[in-house]
Write an enzyme that holds these catalytic residues in place. Structure first.
Site, PDB file in Angstrom:
ATOM      1  N   CYS A 119       0.803  -1.225   0.000  1.00  7.30           N
ATOM      2  CA  CYS A 119       0.000   0.000   0.000  1.00  7.30           C
ATOM      3  C   CYS A 119       0.836   1.274   0.000  1.00  7.30           C
ATOM      4  O   CYS A 119       0.286   2.369   0.022  1.00  7.30           O
ATOM      5  CB  CYS A 119      -0.953  -0.011   1.196  1.00  7.30           C
ATOM      6  SG  CYS A 119      -2.037  -1.459   1.196  1.00  7.30           S
ATOM      7  N   HIS A 179      -2.369   8.282   5.901  1.00  7.89           N
ATOM      8  CA  HIS A 179      -2.626   6.939   5.372  1.00  7.89           C
ATOM      9  C   HIS A 179      -4.024   6.517   5.796  1.00  7.89           C
ATOM     10  O   HIS A 179      -4.791   5.995   4.991  1.00  7.89           O
ATOM     11  CB  HIS A 179      -1.563   5.972   5.885  1.00  7.89           C
ATOM     12  CG  HIS A 179      -1.691   4.590   5.333  1.00  7.89           C
ATOM     13  ND1 HIS A 179      -1.633   4.331   3.975  1.00  7.89           N
ATOM     14  CD2 HIS A 179      -1.865   3.388   5.946  1.00  7.89           C
ATOM     15  CE1 HIS A 179      -1.786   3.025   3.778  1.00  7.89           C
ATOM     16  NE2 HIS A 179      -1.923   2.433   4.948  1.00  7.89           N
ATOM     17  N   GLU A 210      -0.830   6.039  13.568  1.00  6.60           N
ATOM     18  CA  GLU A 210      -0.363   7.119  12.703  1.00  6.60           C
ATOM     19  C   GLU A 210      -0.562   8.476  13.358  1.00  6.60           C
ATOM     20  O   GLU A 210       0.324   9.345  13.298  1.00  6.60           O
ATOM     21  CB  GLU A 210      -1.097   7.081  11.356  1.00  6.60           C
ATOM     22  CG  GLU A 210      -0.620   8.168  10.401  1.00  6.60           C
ATOM     23  CD  GLU A 210      -1.337   8.143   9.059  1.00  6.60           C
ATOM     24  OE1 GLU A 210      -0.877   8.866   8.144  1.00  6.60           O
ATOM     25  OE2 GLU A 210      -2.342   7.414   8.922  1.00  6.60           O
ATOM     26  N   LYS A 227      -9.323   8.441   2.182  1.00  3.19           N
ATOM     27  CA  LYS A 227      -9.845   7.079   2.047  1.00  3.19           C
ATOM     28  C   LYS A 227     -11.274   6.977   2.561  1.00  3.19           C
ATOM     29  O   LYS A 227     -11.989   6.031   2.224  1.00  3.19           O
ATOM     30  CB  LYS A 227      -8.937   6.087   2.791  1.00  3.19           C
ATOM     31  CG  LYS A 227      -7.586   5.856   2.138  1.00  3.19           C
ATOM     32  CD  LYS A 227      -6.790   4.797   2.909  1.00  3.19           C
ATOM     33  CE  LYS A 227      -5.451   4.486   2.253  1.00  3.19           C
ATOM     34  NZ  LYS A 227      -4.468   5.571   2.442  1.00  3.19           N
ATOM     35  N   HIS A 270      -9.672   2.363   0.180  1.00  2.00           N
ATOM     36  CA  HIS A 270      -8.224   2.153   0.160  1.00  2.00           C
ATOM     37  C   HIS A 270      -7.846   1.515  -1.170  1.00  2.00           C
ATOM     38  O   HIS A 270      -8.154   0.351  -1.422  1.00  2.00           O
ATOM     39  CB  HIS A 270      -7.835   1.246   1.334  1.00  2.00           C
ATOM     40  CG  HIS A 270      -6.361   1.083   1.516  1.00  2.00           C
ATOM     41  ND1 HIS A 270      -5.436   1.696   0.697  1.00  2.00           N
ATOM     42  CD2 HIS A 270      -5.646   0.377   2.425  1.00  2.00           C
ATOM     43  CE1 HIS A 270      -4.224   1.375   1.106  1.00  2.00           C
ATOM     44  NE2 HIS A 270      -4.324   0.578   2.149  1.00  2.00           N
ATOM     45  N   PHE A 319       1.881  -3.315   4.128  1.00  2.00           N
ATOM     46  CA  PHE A 319       2.229  -4.610   4.700  1.00  2.00           C
ATOM     47  C   PHE A 319       3.727  -4.857   4.542  1.00  2.00           C
ATOM     48  O   PHE A 319       4.343  -4.454   3.558  1.00  2.00           O
ATOM     49  CB  PHE A 319       1.465  -5.732   3.999  1.00  2.00           C
ATOM     50  CG  PHE A 319       0.032  -5.901   4.465  1.00  2.00           C
ATOM     51  CD1 PHE A 319      -0.532  -5.056   5.401  1.00  2.00           C
ATOM     52  CD2 PHE A 319      -0.754  -6.927   3.965  1.00  2.00           C
ATOM     53  CE1 PHE A 319      -1.843  -5.225   5.828  1.00  2.00           C
ATOM     54  CE2 PHE A 319      -2.068  -7.112   4.366  1.00  2.00           C
ATOM     55  CZ  PHE A 319      -2.611  -6.249   5.305  1.00  2.00           C
TER      56      PHE A 319
END
Length: 429
Positions: free
Chosen positions: A179, A320, A331, A352, A357, A416
Site C-alpha cells: 500500500c 494513510h 499514525e 480514504k 483504500h 504490509f
C-alpha cells in the site's frame, strides 16, 4: 540536486473519471463507496467497495451515484484488446492519458524520448486475471490458457503499455511495495530526475483487486469493514470509534514529473514541487504497523529533513488513515510525536473515507489530492468521523472540507511488510 515539479495530473478513481470530477466530489463530501454488484459477495463478509462505475462490466445505471460518471474503457483500450488487458493496466493507461495531456509533454526527438521515462507500480497487479486463469486451468486445462495471461497480470506491464503508447524510451521501471507503492513510485521517479537519469517521468500507481479473490483474501485477514454492508457510504470511517476495517477501492493516480528548468523552458504549467521524500521500514510484523508508530514517524521525519524545512512550515497532512482499529491511532500518535505542539495548528485528513483504500494506487491518488489541496487552499474532509477515538484532538477536517492556507502538504503511505513512504509537496515555484 536537480529540482522536480509536477506538471501533469491524472485520476481514474471511485469519485470520477477525471481529476476535476474526483476533486469536486471529494471536497463536496460525497462518497464513491457502494455495494458490490459485479460478482457474488453473498458468502463474503465485506460487500462494499470503492468501485469505478463500469456499465461494460455489468454495473446497472441505478447502481451508480448521480455525481459519478461511468468509465468508458473502450475509449482507452480497443474492445478487441480489453480481454487481453487486466483492469489495473486499463486504469493506469486512462490516468496516464489525462496526466500527459495536462502536462502538454510529447517528445518529438529521439533525445527527448530517451529522456522521458515511466514508473508505474501496483500492489497486487492482475489479481482478477490470475484468479480467472486458475479457474480456466482447473476446469478446462492448460491448452485453454490465453497467451496474453502473463502479460496481462505482470505489474510492470502498466509502465510498459504507457511507454509503448507514447514512445517514452527513458527509464522503464515499476514498484511493488503493497500500500506504499504509489508514493514510492512517485518518490523514486523524482529521484531519477534529480540524479539526471531522466528529464520527465510518468509515475504513479494502479490497482484493480476488487474481485472475489481479493475480497475473500483481505476478509480472511480480518482487515476489512463488515459492519456497514447496508450503508456503504458510512463504511470507511478513519479515527471513528465505530470503524471496523478498511474498504477496498480501485483505480489509478498518475502524475507527470519534470525537472524544473526543463518545465520552465517549455512554459509548462506547474502544479507543485516535490521537495521531500522519506522512506523507512518497521522491521516489526508482516501486516501490523509497529505499535509505537516509529516507522511512519521516521518516514515523515526523513521527508521533512530532505526538504530542509521547519516542521512549522507544514500545514496539511494527507494521512494513510485506512479506517483500521490499530493503524489510525498509531499514525496519529506518530504525527503528534513528530510535530509536537504544531500538530494542533495543522490539518490532517483521510481521503480514504471517500474513495476507500486503493492499495497500490492509494499513495499516488492521495499525492494528487495533496497537490490539489495546495493549489486550492482546501483540506479535503474526513467523512464519517462521528465519534472520534480517544486522543483524536487535532484538526481532522471532520465531515467537511476546510479552507485554509497550505504552504506545504505531506502525504503518507504505509504498507504490509512494514514499508513506509512520505511525500512532501510545496506550492508551485
Amino acid at each position: 540536486m536537480r529540482r522536480v515539479v509536477v506538471t501533469g495530473l491524472g485520476l481514474t478513481a471511485p469519485l470520477g473519471v477525471t481529476v476535476r470530477e474526483n476533486w469536486d466530489n471529494l471536497v463536496a463530501g460525497r462518497s464513491g463507496i457502494r455495494t458490490i454488484t459485479r460478482f457474488d459477495v453473498s458468502d463474503i463478509p465485506c460487500r462494499v467497495a470503492g468501485q469505478i462505475v463500469r456499465h461494460d462490466l455489468g454495473d446497472a445505471p441505478d447502481d451508480a451515484p448521480d455525481h459519478v460518471s461511468s468509465f468508458d474503457a473502450e475509449a482507452t483500450v480497443p474492445r478487441k484488446d480489453l480481454r487481453k488487458t487486466d483492469n489495473f493496466i486499463v486504469y493506469a493507461i486512462a490516468a496516464a492519458e489525462q496526466a500527459i495531456a495536462d502536462s502538454g509533454w510529447m517528445p518529438e526527438t529521439e533525445e527527448a524520448q530517451d529522456r522521458s521515462g515511466v514508473l508505474i507500480g501496483s500492489g497486487i497487479g492482475g489479481l482478477e486475471t490470475i484468479y480467472d486463469g486458475s479457474i480456466v486451468l482447473h476446469e478446462r486445462g492448460p491448452r485453454r490458457i490465453s497467451p496474453f495471461f502473463i502479460p496481462s497480470a505482470l505489474i510492470n506491464e502498466a509502465s510498459g503499455h504507457v511507454s509503448i503508447r507514447y514512445g517514452f524510451k527513458g527509464p522503464n521501471h515499476s514498484v511493488v511495495t503493497a500500500c506504499s507503492t504509489g508514493a514510492h513510485a512517485i518518490g523514486d521517479a523524482a529521484r531519477l530526475i534529480m540524479l539526471d537519469d531522466a528529464d520527465v517521468m510518468i509515475a504513479g500507481g494502479a490497482e484493480a483487486a476488487v474481485c472475489r479473490l481479493g475480497m475473500a483474501g483481505f476478509c480472511a485477514a480480518r482487515a476489512m469493514s463488515t459492519g456497514f454492508n447496508d450503508e456503504p457510504g458510512r463504511a470507511s470511517r478513519p479515527w471513528d470509534r465505530d470503524r471496523d476495517g478498511f474498504v477496498m477501492g480501485e483505480g489509478a493516480g498518475i502524475v507527470v514529473l519534470e525537472e524544473y528548468e526543463h518545465a520552465r523552458r517549455r512554459g509548462a504549467a506547474i502544479h507543485a514541487e516535490i521537495v521531500g521524500y522519506g522512506l523507512s521500514g518497521d522491521a516489526y510484523h508482516i501486516t501490523a504497523p509497529a505499535e509505537d508508530g516509529d516507522g511512519g514517524y521516521r518516514a515523515m521525519r526523513n521527508a521533512v529533513r530532505r526538504a530542509g524545512l521547519n516542521l512549522e512550515d507544514i500545514d496539511y497532512v494527507n494521512a494513510h488513515g485506512t479506517s483500521t482499529p490499530l493503524g489510525d491511532e498509531i499514525e496519529l500518535g506518530a504525527v503528534k510525536r513528530l510535530f509536537g505542539e504544531h500538530a494542533y495548528a495543522l490539518t490532517m485528513s483521510s481521503t480514504k473515507s471517500a474513495v476507500g483504500h486503493l492499495l497500490g494506487a492509494a499513495g499516488s491518488v492521495e499525492a494528487i489530492f495533496s497537490v490539489l489541496a495546495l493549489k486550492h487552499g482546501v483540506a479535503p474532509p474526513t467523512l464519517n468521523l462521528d465519534n472520534p477515538s480517544d486522543g483524536c484532538d487535532i484538526d481532522l477536517a471532520a465531515h467537511a472540507a476546510k479552507e485554509r492556507p497550505i504552504r506545504y502538504a505531506l502525504s503518507n503511505s504505509f504498507g504490509f511488510g512494514g514499508t513506509n513512504a512520505s511525500l512532501l509537496f510545496a506550492a508551485a515555484p
